[in-house]
Design a protein around this motif. Structure first.
Motif, PDB file in Angstrom:
ATOM      1  N   ASN A   1       0.633  -1.237  -0.017  1.00 10.42           N
ATOM      2  CA  ASN A   1      -0.080   0.022   0.022  1.00 10.42           C
ATOM      3  C   ASN A   1       0.820   1.478   0.005  1.00 10.42           C
TER       4      ASN A   1
ATOM      5  N   ARG B   1      -4.654  -3.494  -6.954  1.00  8.14           N
ATOM      6  CA  ARG B   1      -4.693  -1.946  -6.662  1.00  8.14           C
ATOM      7  C   ARG B   1      -3.907  -1.019  -7.625  1.00  8.14           C
ATOM      8  N   LYS B   2      -3.117  -1.644  -8.313  1.00  7.09           N
ATOM      9  CA  LYS B   2      -2.279  -0.789  -9.228  1.00  7.09           C
ATOM     10  C   LYS B   2      -2.544  -0.885 -10.942  1.00  7.09           C
TER      11      LYS B   2
ATOM     12  N   GLN C   1       9.106   6.007  -3.139  1.00  7.86           N
ATOM     13  CA  GLN C   1       8.880   4.729  -2.752  1.00  7.86           C
ATOM     14  C   GLN C   1      10.243   3.934  -2.356  1.00  7.86           C
TER      15      GLN C   1
ATOM     16  N   ILE D   1       2.529   1.649  -3.459  1.00 13.98           N
ATOM     17  CA  ILE D   1       1.622   2.413  -4.453  1.00 13.98           C
ATOM     18  C   ILE D   1       1.114   3.662  -4.122  1.00 13.98           C
ATOM     19  N   SER D   2       1.170   4.036  -2.874  1.00 15.30           N
ATOM     20  CA  SER D   2       0.574   5.356  -2.601  1.00 15.30           C
ATOM     21  C   SER D   2       1.585   6.569  -2.491  1.00 15.30           C
TER      22      SER D   2
ATOM     23  N   ALA E   1       6.252  -3.537 -13.229  1.00  8.07           N
ATOM     24  CA  ALA E   1       6.339  -2.421 -12.354  1.00  8.07           C
ATOM     25  C   ALA E   1       7.996  -2.540 -12.033  1.00  8.07           C
TER      26      ALA E   1
ATOM     27  N   PHE F   1      -0.938  -6.532  -5.541  1.00  8.42           N
ATOM     28  CA  PHE F   1      -0.411  -5.345  -6.226  1.00  8.42           C
ATOM     29  C   PHE F   1      -1.201  -5.118  -7.378  1.00  8.42           C
TER      30      PHE F   1
END
Length: 334
Positions: free
Chosen positions: A216, A265-266, A224, A219-220, A273, A262
């Motif tokens: 999370n 969500r993305k 990173q 992603i957010s 990625a 993953f």
């Protein structure tokens, strides 16, 4: 027999080997040495005398044939803690016979590889119900004249060890079954199960929450770096500890769970990625670490002092003069 263990994975492998050969009864305890008043060597000596831990392989085999139990001891000095782990395992004639039982009945027409097990297969199989286990425990206590609380390896709670931040229990894992009509050749095992290490269910749930929180953040967050470092640390834990068949399978499922989470969500695949890949391995057979308490203490002291292992050809001599000479040579090279 006494095994001196340098770390948890060595201990786990030794336990697995001994249980596979029929050591189904165990006692586990930890001795605190922080006050410096506990003589570990004296404890080992008492256990050696009481449980006849210094028998040769031939003597152990003879005792089992005479209907007597044999014992094994695993000793581990837990690094950076004032604690010693003791695991005492007992093998009885019945548990030894059960460990050698094959699938189905072996006949004389089978291959020569199974000929030596004909007599074992002809015996009545051992059924481990509550009465049988109780009789075996009573037999052990009466023979050794000791009221030590032994546990049966198949009963819950299972024999657990600390694998870093998680606990792993010793369980029986069933073998995969293949369809009979398949033309491929698969090696058929004599048993339909094997012993392995598995993370406890509560630990798996905790690890799932950890990877969910990390992903999370990946992603957010715009930066990173910290989240990816945490993900690498999470994966590195499995590279270090998921080295047995059972917990390696669990680690693979957790890795797959992370990939699916993953993507959900993305909406981007893991490889696209360029997320870190987790490679899992299996440990090789560990060689004997030490044959005596003195040698074990030498090697532990050397490791704690220099963060390197003392070669066994030197430690086996138990000669501090050779050890000091080895240290001088190593430092001169530096």
């Amino acid at each position: 027999m006494i095994d001196y263990s340098p770390h948890t994975k060595y201990t786990a492998q030794k336990i697995q080997d001994k249980v596979t050969r029929g050591s189904y009864f165990y006692c586990k305890f930890i001795v605190q040495t922080e006050l410096g008043k506990i003589d570990i060597e004296k404890i080992i000596h008492k256990l050696t005398e009481r449980y006849s831990l210094n028998l040769t392989s031939r003597q152990r085999t003879y005792r089992l044939k005479q209907g007597l139990p044999v014992a094994d001891l695993i000793v581990q000095d837990i690094l950076y803690k004032d604690e010693w782990l003791f695991i005492l395992l007992i093998k009885t004639p019945n548990s030894h016979r059960h460990s050698k039982e094959t699938i189905g009945k072996v006949t004389s027409t089978t291959s020569s590889a199974y000929t030596s097990k004909d007599k074992i297969a002809e015996l009545e199989p051992v059924i481990w119900d509550k009465i049988t286990v109780g009789q075996e425990l009573t037999f052990i206590r009466q023979y050794y004249k000791d009221n030590e609380q032994f546990n049966f390896i198949l009963n819950k709670p299972y024999l657990c060890l600390d694998f870093g931040k998680c606990e792993a229990e010793l369980v029986r894992l069933s073998h995969k079954k293949y369809a009979e009509h398949q033309t491929k050749f698969y090696r058929k095992s004599n048993k339909n199960f094997s012993w392995t290490r598995r993370f406890k269910k509560t630990e798996i749930e905790k690890l799932k929450r950890e990877v969910t929180q990390i992903l999370n953040r990946v992603i957010s967050q715009k930066d990173q770096t910290k989240a990816l470092n945490d993900l690498l640390a999470w994966q590195n834990y499995f590279k270090v500890y998921a080295v047995f068949r059972g917990n390696r399978q669990q680690a693979g499922r957790l890795y797959t769970f992370g990939k699916l989470f993953f993507f959900s969500r993305k909406r981007q695949r893991w490889d696209q990625a360029q997320m870190p890949v987790m490679d899992l391995t299996i440990i090789a057979r560990y060689e004997t670490y030490a044959d005596s308490y003195t040698e074990y203490c030498m090697r532990r002291y050397f490791y704690e002092s220099f963060e390197a292992e003392l070669p066994r050809e030197i430690s086996k001599t138990e000669d501090w003069t050779l050890i000091n000479a080895y240290i001088d040579v190593e430092y001169n090279q530096l």
